[in-house]
Design a protein around this motif. Structure first.
Motif, PDB file in Angstrom:
ATOM      1  N   MET A   1       0.407  -1.151   0.211  1.00  0.00           N
ATOM      2  CA  MET A   1       0.225   0.101  -0.052  1.00  0.00           C
ATOM      3  C   MET A   1       0.688   1.332   0.005  1.00  0.00           C
ATOM      4  N   THR A   2       0.041   1.909  -0.835  1.00  0.00           N
ATOM      5  CA  THR A   2       1.274   3.760  -0.960  1.00  0.00           C
ATOM      6  C   THR A   2       0.678   4.908   0.086  1.00  0.00           C
ATOM      7  N   THR A   3       1.165   5.502   0.494  1.00  0.00           N
ATOM      8  CA  THR A   3       0.599   6.412   1.143  1.00  0.00           C
ATOM      9  C   THR A   3       1.311   8.167   0.350  1.00  0.00           C
ATOM     10  N   ILE A   4       0.574   8.827  -0.073  1.00  0.00           N
ATOM     11  CA  ILE A   4       1.241  10.379  -0.688  1.00  0.00           C
ATOM     12  C   ILE A   4       0.357  11.395   0.141  1.00  0.00           C
ATOM     13  N   ARG A   5       1.692  12.335   0.388  1.00  0.00           N
ATOM     14  CA  ARG A   5       1.312  12.732   1.593  1.00  0.00           C
ATOM     15  C   ARG A   5       2.139  14.465   1.375  1.00  0.00           C
ATOM     16  N   ARG A   6       1.982  15.632   1.318  1.00  0.00           N
ATOM     17  CA  ARG A   6       2.886  16.716   1.238  1.00  0.00           C
ATOM     18  C   ARG A   6       4.149  16.412   1.833  1.00  0.00           C
ATOM     19  N   PHE A   7       4.682  16.893   1.205  1.00  0.00           N
ATOM     20  CA  PHE A   7       6.637  16.143   1.215  1.00  0.00           C
ATOM     21  C   PHE A   7       6.687  17.240   3.005  1.00  0.00           C
ATOM     22  N   VAL A   8       7.511  17.025   3.964  1.00  0.00           N
ATOM     23  CA  VAL A   8       7.670  18.316   4.672  1.00  0.00           C
ATOM     24  C   VAL A   8       9.376  18.160   4.765  1.00  0.00           C
ATOM     25  N   CYS A   9       9.999  19.320   5.805  1.00  0.00           N
ATOM     26  CA  CYS A   9      11.609  19.387   5.862  1.00  0.00           C
ATOM     27  C   CYS A   9      11.993  18.074   6.295  1.00  0.00           C
ATOM     28  N   ASP A  10      11.442  17.155   7.116  1.00  0.00           N
ATOM     29  CA  ASP A  10      12.045  15.708   7.342  1.00  0.00           C
ATOM     30  C   ASP A  10      12.018  14.659   6.096  1.00  0.00           C
ATOM     31  N   ASP A  11      11.241  15.203   5.331  1.00  0.00           N
ATOM     32  CA  ASP A  11      11.817  13.967   3.419  1.00  0.00           C
ATOM     33  C   ASP A  11      13.048  13.636   3.988  1.00  0.00           C
ATOM     34  N   LEU A  12      13.890  15.653   3.836  1.00  0.00           N
ATOM     35  CA  LEU A  12      15.041  15.459   3.173  1.00  0.00           C
ATOM     36  C   LEU A  12      16.211  15.092   3.049  1.00  0.00           C
ATOM     37  N   PHE A  13      15.353  14.413   4.386  1.00  0.00           N
ATOM     38  CA  PHE A  13      16.598  13.558   5.068  1.00  0.00           C
ATOM     39  C   PHE A  13      16.367  11.893   5.287  1.00  0.00           C
ATOM     40  N   LYS A  14      15.793  11.520   4.209  1.00  0.00           N
ATOM     41  CA  LYS A  14      15.410  10.559   4.261  1.00  0.00           C
ATOM     42  C   LYS A  14      14.884   9.860   2.470  1.00  0.00           C
ATOM     43  N   PHE A  15      15.239  10.558   1.177  1.00  0.00           N
ATOM     44  CA  PHE A  15      15.506  10.865   0.637  1.00  0.00           C
ATOM     45  C   PHE A  15      16.028   9.658  -0.548  1.00  0.00           C
ATOM     46  N   ASN A  16      17.229  10.147   0.238  1.00  0.00           N
ATOM     47  CA  ASN A  16      18.485   9.218  -0.667  1.00  0.00           C
ATOM     48  C   ASN A  16      18.134   7.735  -1.202  1.00  0.00           C
ATOM     49  N   ASN A  17      17.249   7.409  -0.891  1.00  0.00           N
ATOM     50  CA  ASN A  17      16.986   6.269  -1.816  1.00  0.00           C
ATOM     51  C   ASN A  17      16.643   6.163  -3.483  1.00  0.00           C
ATOM     52  N   ILE A  18      16.178   7.233  -3.291  1.00  0.00           N
ATOM     53  CA  ILE A  18      15.759   8.054  -4.395  1.00  0.00           C
ATOM     54  C   ILE A  18      16.364   8.768  -5.603  1.00  0.00           C
ATOM     55  N   ASN A  19      16.830   9.517  -4.514  1.00  0.00           N
ATOM     56  CA  ASN A  19      17.930  10.703  -5.274  1.00  0.00           C
ATOM     57  C   ASN A  19      19.410  10.146  -5.853  1.00  0.00           C
ATOM     58  N   LEU A  20      19.638   8.911  -5.534  1.00  0.00           N
ATOM     59  CA  LEU A  20      20.841   8.034  -6.024  1.00  0.00           C
ATOM     60  C   LEU A  20      20.608   7.486  -7.685  1.00  0.00           C
ATOM     61  N   ASP A  21      19.884   7.828  -8.411  1.00  0.00           N
ATOM     62  CA  ASP A  21      19.423   7.407  -9.338  1.00  0.00           C
ATOM     63  C   ASP A  21      19.709   8.562 -10.305  1.00  0.00           C
ATOM     64  N   TYR A  22      21.345   8.267 -11.292  1.00  0.00           N
ATOM     65  CA  TYR A  22      22.054   9.397 -11.901  1.00  0.00           C
ATOM     66  C   TYR A  22      21.268  10.239 -12.585  1.00  0.00           C
ATOM     67  N   LEU A  23      19.692  10.621 -13.042  1.00  0.00           N
ATOM     68  CA  LEU A  23      18.959  10.558 -13.427  1.00  0.00           C
ATOM     69  C   LEU A  23      18.853  11.459 -13.180  1.00  0.00           C
TER      70      LEU A  23
END
Length: 173
Positions: A1-23
């Motif tokens: 199940m997926t939850t989509i919510r507003r992005f918050v400041c704390d997310d900046l410390f959690k999204f490295n698994n997404i940002n590691l993509d070279y594109l």
């Protein structure tokens, strides 16, 4: 199940698994904070049942007059969560905000001309190429400016393609 919510400041410390993509473009912290403070309704985070980030969307509203629009700054999905329709859901949230909150004429985005996978995905979502921006990515690679008209643009004038490419200095970016 997926939850989509507003992005918050704390997310900046959690999204490295997404940002590691070279594109995926990675920005400085103040960049994200500026977006969070100015356009909070156009930033979304998708997470799984355990709270692991799956993908995010960062956008803004910009332009003047008939050029007033929503802009997709970044939409990125972690590799293990691709091909399940997550990018489509994130794009839809930004499109809806651009229409209902900001009353824009269209939504646009820039994509590397070599990124055929993303171009095909955006085309499937209803976007079309408006123009080519020469040397947009660090002067090394061209970008396609893709657009999707919103209901306010009844005659769809915002998506009529330009016949000639433009340089970043000549474009309203």
């Amino acid at each position: 199940m997926t939850t989509i919510r507003r992005f918050v400041c704390d997310d900046l410390f959690k999204f490295n698994n997404i940002n590691l993509d070279y594109l995926t473009e990675t920005y400085y912290l103040p960049f994200y904070l500026q977006y969070l403070s100015k356009w909070p309704s156009l930033l979304s985070m998708a997470e799984d049942v355990n709270g692991k980030p799956m993908g995010y969307m960062i956008g803004k509203a910009e332009g003047e007059g008939f050029n007033w629009h929503g802009h997709v700054t970044a939409v990125s999905v972690a590799p293990e969560f691709r091909r399940i329709g997550l990018a489509d859901r994130l794009m839809h949230i930004l499109e809806e905000g651009s229409e209902k909150i900001y009353d824009g004429y269209f939504v646009d985005l820039f994509v590397r001309k070599s990124n055929t996978l993303a171009i095909n995905m955006y085309t499937k979502f209803g976007y079309s190429v408006y123009r080519t921006v020469i040397g947009y990515y660090s002067g090394d690679e061209d970008a396609l400016d893709m657009r999707k008209a919103l209901p306010r643009d009844v005659e769809k004038k915002s998506i009529i393609p330009l016949k000639h490419p433009v340089y970043p200095t000549d474009a309203d970016l």
